[in-house]
Design a protein around this motif. Structure first.
Motif, PDB file in Angstrom:
ATOM      1  N   GLU A 134      -7.891   2.062   2.601  1.00 45.92           N
ATOM      2  CA  GLU A 134      -6.815   1.219   3.141  1.00 45.92           C
ATOM      3  C   GLU A 134      -5.606   1.183   2.212  1.00 45.92           C
ATOM      4  N   ILE A 135      -5.858   1.033   0.912  1.00 45.70           N
ATOM      5  CA  ILE A 135      -4.755   0.976  -0.057  1.00 45.70           C
ATOM      6  C   ILE A 135      -3.982   2.294  -0.068  1.00 45.70           C
ATOM      7  N   ARG A 136      -4.696   3.396  -0.043  1.00 39.69           N
ATOM      8  CA  ARG A 136      -4.017   4.699  -0.067  1.00 39.69           C
ATOM      9  C   ARG A 136      -3.043   4.845   1.090  1.00 39.69           C
ATOM     10  N   ARG A 137      -3.413   4.323   2.252  1.00 36.76           N
ATOM     11  CA  ARG A 137      -2.496   4.375   3.396  1.00 36.76           C
ATOM     12  C   ARG A 137      -1.381   3.342   3.265  1.00 36.76           C
ATOM     13  N   MET A 138      -1.732   2.103   2.965  1.00 34.76           N
ATOM     14  CA  MET A 138      -0.741   1.031   2.961  1.00 34.76           C
ATOM     15  C   MET A 138       0.371   1.251   1.945  1.00 34.76           C
ATOM     16  N   ARG A 139       0.034   1.807   0.775  1.00 33.04           N
ATOM     17  CA  ARG A 139       1.057   1.969  -0.248  1.00 33.04           C
ATOM     18  C   ARG A 139       2.076   3.049   0.096  1.00 33.04           C
ATOM     19  N   THR A 140       1.812   3.824   1.145  1.00 31.90           N
ATOM     20  CA  THR A 140       2.791   4.816   1.607  1.00 31.90           C
ATOM     21  C   THR A 140       3.765   4.226   2.616  1.00 31.90           C
ATOM     22  N   GLN A 141       3.485   3.005   3.096  1.00 32.40           N
ATOM     23  CA  GLN A 141       4.308   2.390   4.128  1.00 32.40           C
ATOM     24  C   GLN A 141       5.390   1.517   3.506  1.00 32.40           C
ATOM     25  N   PRO A 142       6.595   1.529   4.045  1.00 32.37           N
ATOM     26  CA  PRO A 142       7.676   0.716   3.485  1.00 32.37           C
ATOM     27  C   PRO A 142       7.323  -0.762   3.352  1.00 32.37           C
ATOM     28  N   ALA A 143       6.576  -1.290   4.320  1.00 37.09           N
ATOM     29  CA  ALA A 143       6.223  -2.714   4.298  1.00 37.09           C
ATOM     30  C   ALA A 143       4.884  -2.980   3.625  1.00 37.09           C
ATOM     31  N   GLY A 144       4.232  -1.945   3.125  1.00 37.14           N
ATOM     32  CA  GLY A 144       2.953  -2.153   2.457  1.00 37.14           C
ATOM     33  C   GLY A 144       1.883  -2.648   3.412  1.00 37.14           C
ATOM     34  N   GLY A 145       1.132  -3.651   2.998  1.00 35.50           N
ATOM     35  CA  GLY A 145       0.074  -4.182   3.857  1.00 35.50           C
ATOM     36  C   GLY A 145      -0.655  -5.335   3.195  1.00 35.50           C
ATOM     37  N   ALA A 146      -1.531  -5.950   3.959  1.00 36.49           N
ATOM     38  CA  ALA A 146      -2.334  -7.070   3.461  1.00 36.49           C
ATOM     39  C   ALA A 146      -3.794  -6.818   3.777  1.00 36.49           C
ATOM     40  N   ILE A 147      -4.655  -7.113   2.806  1.00 37.85           N
ATOM     41  CA  ILE A 147      -6.096  -6.930   2.964  1.00 37.85           C
ATOM     42  C   ILE A 147      -6.800  -8.248   2.654  1.00 37.85           C
ATOM     43  N   VAL A 148      -7.767  -8.602   3.493  1.00 37.96           N
ATOM     44  CA  VAL A 148      -8.607  -9.771   3.252  1.00 37.96           C
ATOM     45  C   VAL A 148     -10.059  -9.320   3.269  1.00 37.96           C
ATOM     46  N   ASN A 149     -10.758  -9.553   2.187  1.00 45.50           N
ATOM     47  CA  ASN A 149     -12.184  -9.253   2.117  1.00 45.50           C
ATOM     48  C   ASN A 149     -12.985 -10.521   2.376  1.00 45.50           C
ATOM     49  N   VAL A 150     -14.018 -10.405   3.202  1.00 42.49           N
ATOM     50  CA  VAL A 150     -14.851 -11.564   3.508  1.00 42.49           C
ATOM     51  C   VAL A 150     -16.049 -11.543   2.568  1.00 42.49           C
ATOM     52  N   SER A 151     -16.142 -12.559   1.719  1.00 41.11           N
ATOM     53  CA  SER A 151     -17.231 -12.681   0.765  1.00 41.11           C
ATOM     54  C   SER A 151     -18.174 -13.780   1.248  1.00 41.11           C
ATOM     55  N   SER A 152     -18.555 -14.693   0.379  1.00 35.10           N
ATOM     56  CA  SER A 152     -19.448 -15.795   0.724  1.00 35.10           C
ATOM     57  C   SER A 152     -19.396 -16.828  -0.388  1.00 35.10           C
ATOM     58  N   THR A 153     -19.731 -18.059  -0.051  1.00 38.96           N
ATOM     59  CA  THR A 153     -19.876 -19.044  -1.125  1.00 38.96           C
ATOM     60  C   THR A 153     -21.070 -18.708  -2.007  1.00 38.96           C
ATOM     61  N   PHE A 154     -22.079 -18.041  -1.443  1.00 39.54           N
ATOM     62  CA  PHE A 154     -23.201 -17.583  -2.261  1.00 39.54           C
ATOM     63  C   PHE A 154     -22.683 -16.555  -3.258  1.00 39.54           C
ATOM     64  N   GLY A 155     -22.890 -16.786  -4.529  1.00 36.87           N
ATOM     65  CA  GLY A 155     -22.447 -15.834  -5.541  1.00 36.87           C
ATOM     66  C   GLY A 155     -21.513 -16.477  -6.531  1.00 36.87           C
ATOM     67  N   ALA A 156     -20.220 -16.439  -6.233  1.00 41.36           N
ATOM     68  CA  ALA A 156     -19.226 -16.953  -7.164  1.00 41.36           C
ATOM     69  C   ALA A 156     -19.126 -18.476  -7.137  1.00 41.36           C
ATOM     70  N   HIS A 157     -19.669 -19.132  -6.105  1.00 48.34           N
ATOM     71  CA  HIS A 157     -19.439 -20.567  -5.934  1.00 48.34           C
ATOM     72  C   HIS A 157     -20.711 -21.405  -5.961  1.00 48.34           C
ATOM     73  N   VAL A 158     -21.762 -20.946  -5.314  1.00 44.95           N
ATOM     74  CA  VAL A 158     -23.020 -21.687  -5.302  1.00 44.95           C
ATOM     75  C   VAL A 158     -24.185 -20.711  -5.456  1.00 44.95           C
ATOM     76  N   THR A 159     -25.341 -21.257  -5.781  1.00 45.10           N
ATOM     77  CA  THR A 159     -26.559 -20.468  -5.910  1.00 45.10           C
ATOM     78  C   THR A 159     -27.630 -21.104  -5.041  1.00 45.10           C
ATOM     79  N   THR A 160     -28.437 -20.262  -4.406  1.00 47.63           N
ATOM     80  CA  THR A 160     -29.528 -20.785  -3.586  1.00 47.63           C
ATOM     81  C   THR A 160     -30.754 -19.908  -3.761  1.00 47.63           C
ATOM     82  N   ALA A 161     -31.908 -20.492  -3.637  1.00 49.69           N
ATOM     83  CA  ALA A 161     -33.149 -19.736  -3.770  1.00 49.69           C
ATOM     84  C   ALA A 161     -33.283 -18.733  -2.628  1.00 49.69           C
ATOM     85  N   GLY A 162     -33.828 -17.580  -2.936  1.00 48.13           N
ATOM     86  CA  GLY A 162     -34.093 -16.576  -1.918  1.00 48.13           C
ATOM     87  C   GLY A 162     -32.919 -15.688  -1.585  1.00 48.13           C
ATOM     88  N   ALA A 163     -31.823 -15.810  -2.326  1.00 44.96           N
ATOM     89  CA  ALA A 163     -30.630 -15.016  -2.008  1.00 44.96           C
ATOM     90  C   ALA A 163     -29.986 -14.432  -3.258  1.00 44.96           C
TER      91      ALA A 163
END
Length: 261
Positions: A134-163
């Motif tokens: 996506e970046i390789r394409r967007m950086r060739t465009q005059p207006a660039g682009g926007a990317i949103v990655n969907v993560s989770s609260t599990f990991g960087a924010h909270v911890t839970t058993a079994g995950a």
């Protein structure tokens, strides 16, 4: 954050938005939301039939969409997906990397090695390879682009058993996104993250739990007393992808009914 009025519905008019994991759940809600605000939407995922159903829902509402079956955990799949989007619609202005899987529910010591590798492949390598294409394409465009990655609260924010393994992959998505955001903002590519908590999808149901059981659990444990709807997650994604968030770079926006507090 929900879209209101004619101006809000036109935030993405004339733009092409790519959404992975768009055959159901959060991905489908995001695709529908982009279409409702004027975007031409490329819906991607491993299974073709659910993608076609998403396209049909968009077209029924007067939108324009294209289904592209793709496996973004392979470099060729991510590159081909971006190429298909550009060939069909002429640009790639927004990308939402939402595809993800969960394999767990038991302590880490019992997690099969195959489940560990599959989660890494889809949740981390898939985002990494999609970002690169996506970046390789967007950086060739005059207006660039926007990317949103969907993560989770599990990991960087909270911890839970079994995950533990899943949480590790999602923490990696946040770290990867923040680093990529710094690497490429000067290229005109703006990257951010949305981290949903419990959301109205099958993934938030515990073993043997019904939707009614889940609602009762949320009332007892979450500050907001309910889980998030997929439309609420989509609203957060669209905000970060829009010009309303033009100076927001490398943030991790948590949408979790207060569950991380």
């Amino acid at each position: 954050m929900a879209a209101t009025g004619a101006a809000a519905r036109d935030r993405f008019a004339g733009r092409t938005a790519l959404v992975t994991g768009a055959g159901s759940g959060i991905g489908r809600a995001v695709a529908l939301a982009f279409a409702a605000e004027g975007a031409r939407v490329v819906v991607a995922g491993r299974r073709e039939q659910p993608l076609k159903e998403t396209v049909a829902l968009i077209e029924e509402r007067g939108g324009e969409a294209l289904a592209v079956p793709a496996d973004v955990s392979r470099a060729g799949g991510a590159e081909a997906l971006v190429a298909a989007a550009v060939e069909h619609f002429g640009s790639l202005d927004v990308a939402v990397n939402n595809a993800g899987i969960f394999r767990g529910g038991a302590p880490l010591a019992g997690l099969p090695e195959a489940d560990w590798h599959e989660q890494l492949s889809v949740n981390v390598t898939g985002v990494h390879l999609a970002l690169q294409a996506e970046i390789r394409r967007m950086r060739t465009q005059p207006a660039g682009g926007a990317i949103v990655n969907v993560s989770s609260t599990f990991g960087a924010h909270v911890t839970t058993a079994g995950a533990a393994a899943y949480s590790a992959t999602k923490a990696a998505v946040t770290a990867l996104s923040r680093g990529a955001a710094l690497d490429h903002i000067r290229d005109g590519v703006r990257i951010n993250v949305v981290s949903p908590g419990a959301t109205a999808t099958p993934m938030s149901l515990r073993a043997g739990e019904t939707e009614r059981d889940r609602a009762e659990r949320a009332r007892a444990t979450l500050p907001l007393a309910r889980i998030s709807s997929t439309q609420e997650i989509a609203a957060a994604v669209l905000y970060l992808a829009s010009d309303d968030a033009a100076s927001v770079v490398g943030t991790d926006l948590v949408v979790d009914s207060g569950g991380s507090l």
